[in-house]
Scaffold this motif. Structure first.
Motif, PDB file in Angstrom:
ATOM      1  N   SER A 101       0.983  -1.333   0.179  1.00 19.08           N
ATOM      2  CA  SER A 101       0.021  -0.040   0.336  1.00 19.08           C
ATOM      3  C   SER A 101       0.987   1.138   0.080  1.00 19.08           C
ATOM      4  O   SER A 101       0.335   2.231  -0.242  1.00 19.08           O
ATOM      5  N   LEU A 110      -1.275   1.321  -6.539  1.00 16.61           N
ATOM      6  CA  LEU A 110      -0.094   0.316  -5.555  1.00 16.61           C
ATOM      7  C   LEU A 110       1.158  -0.032  -5.170  1.00 16.61           C
ATOM      8  O   LEU A 110       2.007   1.124  -6.656  1.00 16.61           O
ATOM      9  N   ASN A 116       4.563  -2.548   4.201  1.00 16.92           N
ATOM     10  CA  ASN A 116       2.547  -2.165   3.813  1.00 16.92           C
ATOM     11  C   ASN A 116       2.672  -3.382   3.292  1.00 16.92           C
ATOM     12  O   ASN A 116       1.626  -2.879   1.759  1.00 16.92           O
ATOM     13  N   ILE A 160      -0.052  -5.932   1.799  1.00 16.53           N
ATOM     14  CA  ILE A 160      -0.869  -6.589   1.625  1.00 16.53           C
ATOM     15  C   ILE A 160      -1.230  -7.639   1.251  1.00 16.53           C
ATOM     16  O   ILE A 160      -0.126  -7.872   0.284  1.00 16.53           O
TER      17      ILE A 160
END
Length: 177
Positions: A77, A110, A83, A85
């Motif tokens: 992210s 992204l 971070n 995902i």
């Protein structure tokens, strides 16, 4: 139109109980031939393959700049590994890089690691040099994804990765080559 999902099953009929004939990977483009209720009959731009996918909102085409060169690439992210995902992109998926920060590239809001990508024009001398990436990937009829792949899909993935045309099905590959 282009896909914005990691993988989309393409069915031989407009029914999820029909066989999966191939899969679209992230960034693959297609034309809509016909809309029929919750289904779209499509023709895939890369190989003119026809089939049915579930109707949803797909973004318009754009010029992809990079392709995934590892079996599966994690998405983030923000441009750092903390971070991460749960989405992953499969080998051969295509993206349009819109920003760079450190060892990360941004696309479609992204982030992805730079080392997992090659420029869209990249080719290897040996088309099948890195085919061993798919060792231990299960067999899946119609598959072209890290979760499952079939024989003709694997051949097509590696030739397409090297910017060479390849039909989807074995019978067509035999005739073409």
């Amino acid at each position: 139109m282009r896909t914005n999902c990691s993988v989309i099953n393409v069915y031989s009929k407009n029914n999820t109980k029909s066989k999966i004939s191939t899969q679209l990977l992230y960034g693959d483009t297609f034309k809509i031939i016909k809309k029929k209720g919750k289904w779209l009959k499509i023709k895939i731009d890369e190989d003119n393959y026809k089939g049915y996918i579930k109707n949803k909102k797909f973004p318009p085409n754009h010029k992809n700049t990079h392709k995934i060169c590892v079996l599966r690439s994690n998405l983030y992210s923000k441009p750092n590994v903390r971070n991460k995902i749960f989405k992953k992109l499969s080998f051969g998926s295509k993206i349009k890089v819109t920003n760079k920060k450190g060892n990360f590239y941004k696309f479609d809001n992204l982030w992805i690691k730079k080392k997992d990508l090659k420029k869209i024009s990249f080719k290897t001398k040996n088309n099948f040099k890195n085919i061993n990436k798919f060792i231990n990937v299960k067999y899946k009829w119609g598959g072209k994804h890290f979760t499952g792949v079939d024989c003709s899909g694997l051949i097509q993935l590696f030739l397409n990765f090297n910017n060479k045309f390849c039909p989807r099905d074995t019978k067509d590959q035999i005739r073409y080559f």
